[in-house]
Design an enzyme around this catalytic site. Structure first.
Site, PDB file in Angstrom:
ATOM      1  CB  CYS A   1      -1.190   6.688   3.892  1.00 33.21           C
ATOM      2  SG  CYS A   1      -1.140   5.227   4.953  1.00 33.21           S
TER       3      CYS A   1
ATOM      4  CG  LEU B   1      -6.746   2.788   3.903  1.00 35.46           C
ATOM      5  CD1 LEU B   1      -8.149   2.954   4.468  1.00 35.46           C
ATOM      6  CD2 LEU B   1      -6.801   2.644   2.383  1.00 35.46           C
TER       7      LEU B   1
ATOM      8  CG  ASN C   1       0.798   6.233  -0.564  1.00 40.78           C
ATOM      9  OD1 ASN C   1       0.043   5.320  -0.240  1.00 40.78           O
ATOM     10  ND2 ASN C   1       0.724   6.839  -1.737  1.00 40.78           N
TER      11      ASN C   1
END
Length: 633
Positions: free
Chosen positions: A2, A53, A76
């Site tokens: 991400c 994502l 992330n």
């Protein structure tokens, strides 16, 4: 995988519009969903944003920002062992609403506090808000696979996965950091903790930062140090047992990195590292793994080797041969995705292979880290030989000889190879023996001081990045490995792969950078990794269990494109546009007359180190994209 962003301000407000602008600049990292969270704590405005994502738990239960009790997080990366940690937490009474690793991280901090970080096997960068203790915690993984930048000026802390998100905040000043510029021209990349902007930093690998909202102070700490494992005594273990243990750890590492709710593939170059990962994964699997290789009409072309390897292993192989024009078309995009001047031209093929892989998978395994951990670079034995030569020159190891060498160097042109070598050796003899090996190793990869001093306006040649005491290491090769692991690996290799893969929303995972593998390999006798002749010895011997030795008997290549010939041919217009005197003057840091001189030497094929021109070009392209106020960003 991400993109994350945050703004914690004491004297101003970051509203949802500003925060969404920061987050939306990272949509290439997280195209699936963008969310924000804004809190007011002790009068501080805390704004956290996330671009997702979806990899694990594709449902809304995996969305971020995520909150549990006093903790909120934007994250992330991947904690690959989250299932084991989750089961341990369940046994301790925790209940979960979804099956994401993000939720496990929150519960782990609730259970163990800051010690939770020691339990994670993975790659990560995250911002963690603790509303009870009134603190903001930043964390970056041990090897530095995932990036994390921050700006701090006592009144506001801005944090993001990429610098472009920081530039979206109205309080970000965007002032050029001359120290970072100096290191860029010296090394070809900007080393952490520096960034290209003033008062803006990369959080170092294996480090955390804590902002105390009550005290308004930011404290940096290191929770994992790779040097510690080289400082330990070598493990008393036979070569065969060491090989068996590496196989065990590596199998665990690669299987962890196959955990995903979306398709996973492998970047396959045909070299030892990627072949080892592919072979170990494909063995005993009935389904064919997807492997990806990109080839070129010019330069080094690894595609035939990879194709042969894929055929032997039985993978579902994808190959694409790029034309020069396809590769050249990437160059104008580099300043946007890399955010800083970045001179590793292999970013071009890395972006191309990422684009190809993204058509088939959302996650790709990459084999980075093998050279640093198992002594794979050709420069390691060369460095050891150079140090042995210097050690044998005790009778001339003095300042008089150093002065004679440096004086002799002046008889050659500043761009001459001989000028560089004589000056370099002279400087080496003036360096304290304690740090001489560090100086020699870093200097072998750096822009010569004579060229730097003439190229830069009012900027000093930078000091050593890592002043490691060579006497603390058993051998100079171990010293070189540590320097590369702390510097070249995260600041060049991993930066290259992260920005290239995330430019197309592709998650790249690095099995060889599992910290358990590093910790074990660092404590092995050096001769297990390099016996004086064979580099990566123990890894190569492990691969023999899977692939015939003859098939791998070829020189090390790697991505290499004929950048210099392109710049003298099809891409010469870039030099005319960005390296003319008017453009050079705008940045205020380069000597435009000397750039013109270097350019003439380059065009006439008389410049010894032609990579200098690419380095200057990438800086100029970056400057126009992000600093020239006349250019619309």
């Amino acid at each position: 995988m991400c993109g994350i962003a945050g703004a914690i301000s004491f004297n101003s407000i970051t509203d949802s519009t500003i925060l969404f602008n920061m987050v939306n600049s990272l949509k290439h990292r997280g195209p699936d969903k963008q969310n924000i969270l804004i809190r007011n704590i002790l009068g501080a405005n805390v704004a956290l944003g996330h671009a997702r994502l979806s990899i694990i738990d594709l449902s809304d239960a995996g969305s971020q920002p995520m909150t549990y009790k006093q903790y909120s997080i934007v994250y992330n990366g991947e904690a690959y062992n989250y299932i084991e940690i989750k089961n341990e937490l369940i046994n301790l009474g925790h209940c979960f609403t979804g099956h994401s690793d993000t939720e496990v991280i929150l519960h782990a901090f609730d259970q163990w506090g800051e010690k939770a970080i020691d339990r994670f096997i993975g790659m990560f960068a995250f911002i963690l808000l603790d509303e009870k203790d009134k603190k903001i915690h930043l964390y970056r993984d041990r090897a530095g696979v995932k990036p994390l930048y921050y700006y701090w000026n006592q009144n506001i802390l801005l944090v993001a996965s990429e610098l472009k998100a920081l530039t979206e905040h109205p309080e970000f000043p965007r002032q050029l950091n001359h120290k970072a510029v100096a290191y860029y021209f010296k090394m070809g990349y900007i080393p952490a903790p520096l960034s290209i902007y003033d008062d803006t930093f990369q959080l170092m690998p294996g480090h955390s930062a804590t902002l105390d909202l009550a005290e308004k102070t930011l404290k940096i700490s290191q929770y994992w140090n790779p040097v510690d494992y080289y400082m330990k005594p070598n493990i008393a273990i036979s070569y065969q047992d060491a090989k068996d243990e590496i196989k065990k750890i590596l199998l665990s590492a690669i299987n962890y990195r196959m955990v995903s709710d979306v398709p996973v593939g492998i970047f396959l170059s045909g070299g030892y590292d990627s072949t080892t990962i592919t072979a170990m994964l494909q063995k005993d699997r009935t389904e064919k793994l997807k492997t990806f290789t990109i080839g070129f009409e010019e330069g080094n072309n690894e595609a035939p080797f990879a194709k042969e390897t894929a055929k032997f292993l039985g993978t579902d192989h994808f190959e694409y041969i790029c034309t020069a024009k396809e590769a050249q078309a990437i160059i104008p995009e580099l300043p946007y995705y890399y955010d800083e001047p970045f001179a590793d031209s292999s970013a071009i093929p890395t972006m191309l292979v990422s684009r190809m892989a993204k058509k088939e998978v959302t996650v790709a395994l990459s084999a980075d880290g093998g050279d640093e951990i198992f002594t794979g670079y050709n420069r390691y034995p060369s460095f050891a030989a150079n140090m042995a030569t210097i050690d044998n020159l005790r009778f001339i190891d003095n300042r008089i000889t150093a002065k004679l060498l440096k004086t002799s160097a002046r008889f050659f042109a500043k761009e001459s190879f001989f000028r560089h070598r004589l000056d370099y050796l002279g400087n080496t003899l003036t360096v304290s023996k304690k740090f001489r090996a560090s100086h020699v190793f870093e200097g072998s990869q750096a822009m010569p001081k004579s060229i730097f001093k003439k190229l830069m306006y009012g900027i000093n040649y930078p000091a050593l990045l890592f002043r490691h005491d060579q006497n603390e290491f058993d051998d100079v090769i171990s010293l070189a490995q540590v320097i590369d692991y702390q510097n070249y690996l995260p600041n060049d290799i991993l930066t290259k792969v992260d920005r290239a893969s995330m430019s197309v929303s592709l998650e790249s995972r690095e099995p060889l950078l599992d910290h358990r593998l590093f910790e074990f390999a660092a404590q092995l006798p050096t001769q297990y990794k390099f016996d004086g002749t064979i580099k990566k010895k123990i890894l190569k011997d492990l691969l023999k269990e899977y692939v015939p030795e003859k098939m791998m008997d070829r020189p090390k290549t790697g991505f290499s494109l004929p950048i210099a010939s392109w710049l003298r041919g099809d891409l010469s217009y870039l030099l005319d546009e960005y390296l003319n005197a008017s453009s050079i003057k705008k940045s205020g840091v380069l000597n435009e007359k000397y750039v013109g001189q270097l350019l003439r030497l380059f065009k006439n094929k008389r410049l010894h180190d032609e990579s200098i021109i690419w380095r200057i070009l990438q800086f100029q392209m970056w400057y126009r994209k992000w600093m020239d106020k006349k250019i619309v960003l």
